[in-house]
Motif scaffolding. Sequence first.
Motif, PDB file in Angstrom:
ATOM      1  N   THR A  17       0.829  -1.195   0.000  1.00  0.00           N
ATOM      2  CA  THR A  17       0.000   0.000   0.000  1.00  0.00           C
ATOM      3  C   THR A  17       0.867   1.251   0.000  1.00  0.00           C
ATOM      4  O   THR A  17       2.012   1.222   0.453  1.00  0.00           O
ATOM      5  CB  THR A  17      -0.960   0.003   1.216  1.00  0.00           C
ATOM      6  OG1 THR A  17      -1.917   1.039   1.067  1.00  0.00           O
ATOM      7  CG2 THR A  17      -0.224   0.177   2.529  1.00  0.00           C
ATOM      8  N   ALA A  30      -3.658   3.740  -1.105  1.00  0.00           N
ATOM      9  CA  ALA A  30      -3.854   3.081  -2.394  1.00  0.00           C
ATOM     10  C   ALA A  30      -3.227   1.702  -2.284  1.00  0.00           C
ATOM     11  O   ALA A  30      -2.014   1.576  -2.107  1.00  0.00           O
ATOM     12  CB  ALA A  30      -3.215   3.886  -3.522  1.00  0.00           C
ATOM     13  N   TYR A  32      -2.487  -2.343  -3.545  1.00  0.00           N
ATOM     14  CA  TYR A  32      -2.193  -3.066  -4.787  1.00  0.00           C
ATOM     15  C   TYR A  32      -1.829  -4.507  -4.488  1.00  0.00           C
ATOM     16  O   TYR A  32      -1.465  -4.857  -3.366  1.00  0.00           O
ATOM     17  CB  TYR A  32      -1.058  -2.388  -5.565  1.00  0.00           C
ATOM     18  CG  TYR A  32       0.277  -2.357  -4.847  1.00  0.00           C
ATOM     19  CD1 TYR A  32       1.204  -3.392  -4.996  1.00  0.00           C
ATOM     20  CD2 TYR A  32       0.624  -1.292  -4.014  1.00  0.00           C
ATOM     21  CE1 TYR A  32       2.422  -3.360  -4.343  1.00  0.00           C
ATOM     22  CE2 TYR A  32       1.849  -1.251  -3.363  1.00  0.00           C
ATOM     23  CZ  TYR A  32       2.743  -2.286  -3.534  1.00  0.00           C
ATOM     24  OH  TYR A  32       3.951  -2.258  -2.880  1.00  0.00           O
ATOM     25  N   PHE A  41      -3.350  -1.864  -9.001  1.00  0.00           N
ATOM     26  CA  PHE A  41      -3.949  -0.974  -8.004  1.00  0.00           C
ATOM     27  C   PHE A  41      -5.431  -1.291  -7.955  1.00  0.00           C
ATOM     28  O   PHE A  41      -6.169  -1.085  -8.910  1.00  0.00           O
ATOM     29  CB  PHE A  41      -3.662   0.488  -8.351  1.00  0.00           C
ATOM     30  CG  PHE A  41      -2.237   0.854  -8.074  1.00  0.00           C
ATOM     31  CD1 PHE A  41      -1.863   1.308  -6.816  1.00  0.00           C
ATOM     32  CD2 PHE A  41      -1.261   0.699  -9.048  1.00  0.00           C
ATOM     33  CE1 PHE A  41      -0.538   1.614  -6.536  1.00  0.00           C
ATOM     34  CE2 PHE A  41       0.067   1.009  -8.783  1.00  0.00           C
ATOM     35  CZ  PHE A  41       0.424   1.464  -7.529  1.00  0.00           C
ATOM     36  N   THR A  44      -8.413   2.446  -3.777  1.00  0.00           N
ATOM     37  CA  THR A  44      -7.906   3.741  -3.328  1.00  0.00           C
ATOM     38  C   THR A  44      -8.990   4.396  -2.501  1.00  0.00           C
ATOM     39  O   THR A  44     -10.153   4.437  -2.923  1.00  0.00           O
ATOM     40  CB  THR A  44      -7.552   4.648  -4.530  1.00  0.00           C
ATOM     41  OG1 THR A  44      -6.588   3.972  -5.342  1.00  0.00           O
ATOM     42  CG2 THR A  44      -6.986   5.983  -4.075  1.00  0.00           C
ATOM     43  N   VAL A  60      -2.101   8.906  -5.808  1.00  0.00           N
ATOM     44  CA  VAL A  60      -1.938   8.080  -6.999  1.00  0.00           C
ATOM     45  C   VAL A  60      -0.747   8.557  -7.821  1.00  0.00           C
ATOM     46  O   VAL A  60       0.018   7.742  -8.349  1.00  0.00           O
ATOM     47  CB  VAL A  60      -3.244   8.031  -7.819  1.00  0.00           C
ATOM     48  CG1 VAL A  60      -3.033   7.369  -9.171  1.00  0.00           C
ATOM     49  CG2 VAL A  60      -4.322   7.288  -7.027  1.00  0.00           C
ATOM     50  N   THR A  76      -5.225  -1.598 -13.538  1.00  0.00           N
ATOM     51  CA  THR A  76      -6.082  -0.622 -12.860  1.00  0.00           C
ATOM     52  C   THR A  76      -7.437  -1.226 -12.499  1.00  0.00           C
ATOM     53  O   THR A  76      -8.465  -0.861 -13.069  1.00  0.00           O
ATOM     54  CB  THR A  76      -6.282   0.625 -13.742  1.00  0.00           C
ATOM     55  OG1 THR A  76      -6.853   0.216 -14.996  1.00  0.00           O
ATOM     56  CG2 THR A  76      -4.965   1.344 -14.000  1.00  0.00           C
TER      57      THR A  76
END
Length: 97
Positions: A17, A30, A32, A41, A44, A60, A76
């Motif tokens: 993160t 955020a 991932y 990712f 968020t 980001v 994404t």
Amino acid sequence: MTVTVTNRIEHQPEQRTFEIYVDDVLAGHADYTQTDGVRDFDHTVVSPEFGGQGLAGQLVTAALDATRAEGFKIATSCSYVEKFVGKNTEYQDLLAA
């Protein structure tokens, strides 16, 4: 009297993160997952009390800059990151094929 607010972004690779702090208070993160050279990712969030300050964009931006510097591509799954990359074309080269 002027009040100075300091934002700090930290990468916590063990937790996968990136975190943003406002005056040492955790304001958002955020998250991932990472597989085969790709950071996906997938979440968020900015706490509601910190909304409207542009923190998600700052977070980001820092996360993608760090990801580029570390040699990773991105996916994404997070809708915010997907929209961010769509609007900020300088990050589109990070998208995994």
